[in-house]
Enzyme design. Structure first.
Site, PDB file in Angstrom:
ATOM      1  CB  SER A  22      -0.924  -0.004   1.226  1.00 36.63           C
ATOM      2  OG  SER A  22      -0.189  -0.225   2.403  1.00 36.63           O
ATOM      3  CB  THR A 154     -40.446  25.406  -9.372  1.00 34.37           C
ATOM      4  OG1 THR A 154     -41.645  25.771 -10.046  1.00 34.37           O
ATOM      5  CG2 THR A 154     -40.225  26.360  -8.199  1.00 34.37           C
ATOM      6  CG  HIS A 155     -41.514  21.668 -11.833  1.00 35.43           C
ATOM      7  ND1 HIS A 155     -41.611  20.354 -11.440  1.00 35.43           N
ATOM      8  CD2 HIS A 155     -42.195  22.388 -10.894  1.00 35.43           C
ATOM      9  CE1 HIS A 155     -42.342  20.277 -10.339  1.00 35.43           C
ATOM     10  NE2 HIS A 155     -42.689  21.504  -9.975  1.00 35.43           N
ATOM     11  CB  SER A 276     -15.030  23.727 -29.760  1.00 39.39           C
ATOM     12  OG  SER A 276     -14.998  22.866 -30.871  1.00 39.39           O
ATOM     13  CE  LYS A 282     -19.580  24.225 -28.360  1.00 31.87           C
ATOM     14  NZ  LYS A 282     -20.877  23.791 -27.916  1.00 31.87           N
ATOM     15  CD  GLU A 289     -19.940  20.845 -19.925  1.00 35.23           C
ATOM     16  OE1 GLU A 289     -19.028  20.167 -20.435  1.00 35.23           O
ATOM     17  OE2 GLU A 289     -20.576  21.697 -20.568  1.00 35.23           O
ATOM     18  CD  GLN A 321      -3.318  -2.197   1.892  1.00 37.00           C
ATOM     19  OE1 GLN A 321      -2.624  -2.522   2.841  1.00 37.00           O
ATOM     20  NE2 GLN A 321      -3.108  -2.656   0.671  1.00 37.00           N
ATOM     21  CE  LYS A 324      -4.268   2.819   4.231  1.00 39.92           C
ATOM     22  NZ  LYS A 324      -5.205   2.154   5.195  1.00 39.92           N
TER      23      LYS A 324
HETATM   24  N1  ARG Z   1      -1.539  -1.318   4.961  1.00 39.98           N
HETATM   25  C1  ARG Z   1      -2.450  -1.809   5.929  1.00 39.98           C
HETATM   26  C2  ARG Z   1      -3.770  -1.040   5.851  1.00 39.98           C
HETATM   27  O1  ARG Z   1      -3.772  -0.008   5.273  1.00 39.98           O
HETATM   28  C3  ARG Z   1      -1.870  -1.659   7.277  1.00 39.98           C
HETATM   29  C4  ARG Z   1      -2.390  -2.626   8.269  1.00 39.98           C
HETATM   30  C5  ARG Z   1      -1.865  -3.973   7.986  1.00 39.98           C
HETATM   31  N2  ARG Z   1      -2.300  -4.908   8.929  1.00 39.98           N
HETATM   32  C6  ARG Z   1      -2.183  -6.222   8.732  1.00 39.98           C
HETATM   33  N3  ARG Z   1      -2.615  -6.985   9.652  1.00 39.98           N
HETATM   34  N4  ARG Z   1      -1.650  -6.695   7.651  1.00 39.98           N
HETATM   35  O2  ARG Z   1      -4.793  -1.425   6.341  1.00 39.98           O
END
Ligand code: ARG
Length: 456
Positions: A22, A154-155, A276, A282, A289, A321, A324
């Site tokens: 990750s 409205t509408h 354009s 244009k 958009e 994971q 994130k």
């Molecule tokens: N990269 C992992 C995550 O974002 C970290 C936690 C990893 N934990 C594990 N038991 N492998 O969730």
């Protein structure tokens, strides 16, 4: 370097490694990872797991890593699985085997949850700032355009006249609710998971309350199993971002319509328009958009993340994971949209004549019905009377204000009103002076209230 190689005899398959790692995205937690580790080392020292000298050594090492990260001199290696591994690996390089004591009593499960919450607590503040800036730009625009009157819809059909400022401010309030949402999420993120270990709680007598204070958390999690798998704060964040995206998308949609050549209420500054490659004439509102389009993508991220969460057995599973990238994506999206919309609004031109010319006298139909009510006619009857007048105008292919007193006599026998007096934009607007109405006095009150909110 892996943190878990001891029981394995074979090297991990390269593609499996790529899938598992990750580091490419959780690098963004680098600052929080070192920050949490510094606090953890201190906590370990307080219970005698680290000597003061060891704690100092670890702290110095982590501070050096922080410096390398800030100056972008931190060198990531291909074998860094994630940010936690990378920081620990570098700590070994800087201070030697003492680095191996830092991970005592913690797991990456409570570590990543802690880092991510810290990250969110900080980054929500930037987002809140960006939303406030857009609010201010809308507010300034509303103050600047105070005398301008426009048809409301409205509408997407002409409804009643309003002040342009009232219309602008109708986009201020949803953003105010977004701010409240994000403040809520901020609170939700502010719960410390560290000390939960992998699942059952650490076996070392860490004072988690002190640790929480040290790291700026408002509360301490009360169940280790929940703490390492709780991603409600992330889900709430994504929801709040998606909802903010919906608000921005509606504003964008409205601006696309009002900047179209048919409406022409506003002209976008060239600085916020696109052309354009084929059609020389244009001038497109791509930025709006994209706002509308990206709001759709954010909704997808929300649905995707909730789907990720829904099937997970307790406690930590690697599916988590995914949290994130989902959060980073919606944050980055909002941060890219907000300033552009705000600056585009600030620099657009309002075409007052075009707006005024659009108003069809039928827009005063409600005012006439209300006038009849004030003359003692029940509203339903009044509605029907004006409806008949509209029908006559439509049949004759004329505007409603062309009907003569005799015509009105025909639809409203025995009622003598100054029919022409209703065909006044100013009159129509100024009668709506209730709290939240479009009359100048009410809009001025609204402006005062918003000014207080902004100053608070
Ligand atoms: N990269 C992992 C995550 O974002 C970290 C936690 C990893 N934990 C594990 N038991 N492998 O969730």
């Amino acid at each position: 370097m892996t943190l878990w190689g001891g029981r394995f005899t074979k090297k991990m398959d390269t593609d499996a490694w790529e899938l598992n790692a990750s580091i490419l995205f959780d690098k963004r937690l680098a600052k929080q990872d070192t920050q949490a580790s510094i606090a953890w080392a201190k906590a370990l020292e307080e219970i005698g797991v680290l000597t003061p000298a060891e704690e100092l050594l670890i702290q110095d090492g982590l501070q050096q890593i922080q410096k390398e990260l800030i100056s972008e001199n931190f060198l990531y290696l291909p074998e860094d699985e994630d940010i936690h591994t990378a920081v620990e690996r570098r700590l070994f390089e800087i201070i030697g085997p003492t680095a191996g004591k830092l991970h005592t009593g913690r797991s990456r499960n409570d570590q990543v949850a802690t880092d991510f919450r810290l990250w969110m607590m900080e980054n929500i503040l930037y987002l809140i700032q960006a939303i406030k800036t857009l609010q201010l730009q809308i507010f300034n625009r509303a103050q600047q355009d105070i005398g301008i009157r426009m048809p409301s819809y409205t509408h997407l059909q002409q409804a009643q006249p309003v002040l342009l400022s009232h219309w602008w401010l109708s986009f201020f309030w949803p953003l105010q609710r977004d701010l409240e949402q994000f403040n809520q999420v901020q609170k939700q993120a502010s719960v410390l998971p560290l000390g939960s270990g992998a699942v059952a709680g650490t076996s070392f007598p860490i004072d988690r309350q002190v640790l929480a204070n040290q790291l700026g958390f408002e509360a301490v999690s009360q169940n280790s199993m929940d703490a390492v798998s709780d991603r409600d704060f992330a889900a709430q964040f994504i929801f709040s971002a998606a909802l903010c995206g919906v608000h921005l998308s509606r504003l964008a949609e409205q601006l696309i319509i009002f900047t179209s050549s048919e409406f022409g209420f506003f002209t976008l500054s060239d600085a916020f328009s696109t052309g354009s490659s084929l059609m020389p004439q244009k001038k497109n509102a791509d930025i709006f958009e994209l706002t509308r389009g990206k709001a759709g993508s954010m909704l997808g991220t929300l649905c995707g993340f909730l789907a990720t969460l829904k099937g997970l057995p307790s406690v930590y599973d690697k599916d988590l994971q995914e949290d994130k990238q989902a959060v980073f994506k919606v944050l980055d999206t909002l941060m890219s949209i907000l300033p552009v919309i705000g600056n585009a609004i600030q620099t657009l031109t309002v075409n007052v004549e075009k707006i005024t010319a659009t108003i069809n006298p039928a827009i005063f139909a409600t005012d006439i019905a209300d006038g009849l009510v004030k003359h003692g006619i029940p509203f339903r009857e009044a509605h029907a009377i004006v409806g008949k007048a509209i029908q006559i105008a439509l049949d004759r292919n004329v505007n409603l204000d062309s009907l003569s007193d005799a015509d009105w006599q025909m639809v409203a026998p025995g009622i003598a009103l100054d029919w022409q007096s209703f065909f006044s934009i100013q009159r129509s607007i100024e009668t709506r002076s209730v709290i939240g109405g479009t009359a100048t006095s009410a809009v001025n009150d609204q402006i005062k209230l918003i000014q207080q909110l902004i100053n608070a």
